[in-house]
Motif scaffolding. Sequence first.
Motif, PDB file in Angstrom:
ATOM      1  N   ALA A 271      -2.931   2.291 -10.927  1.00 45.34           N
ATOM      2  CA  ALA A 271      -2.588   1.780  -9.606  1.00 45.34           C
ATOM      3  C   ALA A 271      -2.413   0.260  -9.639  1.00 45.34           C
ATOM      4  CB  ALA A 271      -3.673   2.157  -8.600  1.00 45.34           C
ATOM      5  N   ASN A 273      -2.658  -3.341  -7.650  1.00 48.63           N
ATOM      6  CA  ASN A 273      -3.534  -3.880  -6.607  1.00 48.63           C
ATOM      7  C   ASN A 273      -3.118  -5.311  -6.257  1.00 48.63           C
ATOM      8  OD1 ASN A 273      -5.609  -4.337  -4.847  1.00 48.63           O
ATOM      9  ND2 ASN A 273      -7.244  -4.157  -6.349  1.00 48.63           N
ATOM     10  N   ARG A 283      -5.166   2.683  -2.611  1.00 45.81           N
ATOM     11  CA  ARG A 283      -5.626   3.819  -3.405  1.00 45.81           C
ATOM     12  C   ARG A 283      -5.636   3.438  -4.882  1.00 45.81           C
ATOM     13  NH1 ARG A 283      -7.872   5.908   0.899  1.00 45.81           N
ATOM     14  NH2 ARG A 283      -6.430   6.894   2.379  1.00 45.81           N
ATOM     15  N   THR A 284      -6.710   3.761  -5.562  1.00 43.13           N
ATOM     16  CA  THR A 284      -6.858   3.332  -6.959  1.00 43.13           C
ATOM     17  C   THR A 284      -6.728   4.471  -7.968  1.00 43.13           C
ATOM     18  OG1 THR A 284      -9.263   3.554  -6.796  1.00 43.13           O
ATOM     19  CG2 THR A 284      -8.330   1.396  -6.302  1.00 43.13           C
ATOM     20  N   ASP A 286      -5.141   7.123 -10.510  1.00 43.50           N
ATOM     21  CA  ASP A 286      -3.963   7.149 -11.369  1.00 43.50           C
ATOM     22  C   ASP A 286      -2.967   8.183 -10.868  1.00 43.50           C
ATOM     23  OD1 ASP A 286      -5.137   5.241 -12.928  1.00 43.50           O
ATOM     24  OD2 ASP A 286      -5.523   6.541 -14.647  1.00 43.50           O
ATOM     25  N   TYR A 338       3.270   0.143 -12.936  1.00 40.48           N
ATOM     26  CA  TYR A 338       2.182   0.603 -12.085  1.00 40.48           C
ATOM     27  C   TYR A 338       2.752   1.355 -10.885  1.00 40.48           C
ATOM     28  CZ  TYR A 338      -0.522  -2.973 -14.607  1.00 40.48           C
ATOM     29  OH  TYR A 338      -1.122  -3.730 -15.578  1.00 40.48           O
ATOM     30  N   TYR A 340       1.993   2.024  -6.596  1.00 41.85           N
ATOM     31  CA  TYR A 340       1.282   1.494  -5.426  1.00 41.85           C
ATOM     32  C   TYR A 340       1.199   2.553  -4.336  1.00 41.85           C
ATOM     33  CZ  TYR A 340       0.257  -1.114  -1.183  1.00 41.85           C
ATOM     34  OH  TYR A 340      -0.320  -1.539  -0.009  1.00 41.85           O
ATOM     35  N   ASP A 342      -1.177   2.877  -0.437  1.00 44.83           N
ATOM     36  CA  ASP A 342      -2.296   2.442   0.395  1.00 44.83           C
ATOM     37  C   ASP A 342      -2.683   3.540   1.383  1.00 44.83           C
ATOM     38  OD1 ASP A 342      -0.586   2.246   2.670  1.00 44.83           O
ATOM     39  OD2 ASP A 342      -0.045   0.196   2.131  1.00 44.83           O
TER      40      ASP A 342
END
Length: 424
Positions: A271, A273, A283-284, A286, A338, A340, A342
């Motif tokens: 993720a 950030n 949200r973190t 994978d 990455y 993203y 939220d």
Amino acid sequence: MKKYKKRIADMLIEKKLKGKGAVLVEGPKWCGKTTTSEQLSESVLYMSEPDNLKQNMQLADISPSLLLKGAVPRLIDEWQVAPKLWDAVRFEVDHRGEEGQFILTGSAVPADTQLIQHTGTGRFAWVLMRPMSLFESGESNGSIRLSQLFKEPEQIAAVNDLDIMKLAFLVCRGGWPRATFLDEDIALEQAYDYYDAIVKTDISRVDGVKRNPERVKKLMRSYARNQGAQASNAAIKSDMLANDLETLDEDTVLSYIDALKKIFVIEDMPAWNPNLRSKTAIRTSDTRYYIDPSIGVAALGLGPNDLINDLETFGLMFETMCVRDLRVFADMLGGEVYHYRDKSGLECDAVIHLRNGSYGLAEIKLGGDEAIAHGAETLMELKNKIDTKKMKAPSFLMVLTGTGNYAYRREDGIYIVPIGCLRD
């Protein structure tokens, strides 16, 4: 004469050899690690060559330095069958005091690290090879360079040669080098052969733990259905249990997933950030991805026509293919990719982030004016959330598409780029 298509990894390995004594080339089997490394080596030791395997193993045990003699860079293929070679290479690099001495490649079975005394820090560099991007296999014309988008060109222009039928074929064929030289019907079988090898042998050879082939199939089907999603292990377990009469716990699911990661079948996306203007929870988890879309297609038992008739699944697998290509290109640029998302549900499929802090935002859409417009809106919404007082503004916004005749820059500055035009 063995055919060879140039790889982006060629340049990565050459660059690493200039700064380190040894380079370890990792990645899924069949992705071309040995063939690529052969192009860059002056001598080769095939540790698993049947005629010499016994002798090689004995020498690796009693006098490994003898196996390392030869013109440099010297390729040590399948080094992991004799893990003591790692420390022998490290020792030789230390005492020669020169860069570019060795290239090590290995197969789907990781080395026994308990037999290795030194991590190799400072002596080794690592290169992860993935299956071919469309540019490497020759299907993308490479008219648009990802590196150039970071310089924010005022205009871009290119013609896309790929239609939806060709894209469906490329998703199913995957980026396996040998498949790119085969007739289409034979090429499509390669991913199924790869999938069968994983299920029947490779996943159990990782750590010597015998795993149930039918359960492996269920896991891989579930993973295929969750491409591009942040599905939890619990959710994958529930999906598997729908067709599994036996008991199944999350630890078992995790052990299967970890085994697939060790042999580079799975490559989840971390993720992103960023600094945001508002206190939006990010949200973190994978995001789930196979390293190549053809694995997911094979796990679901699909072919090109099935994808054409199920555009939702096609879209998921197309996204996996685009992520594969972006990762290959980002490696060349010294960056990472990455995802993203939220708590509001806003998400961005791919954030290409370079070491210097520059980054680009990309939404992936199979095609269609409405989908592209939605992707552009998402990119603008995320751009406006980023606190540019605390971090750089995005270098570019891009909708990466499958269909569409052209690559171009919209009036609002968003780039519309078909995957059939993109390269590093």
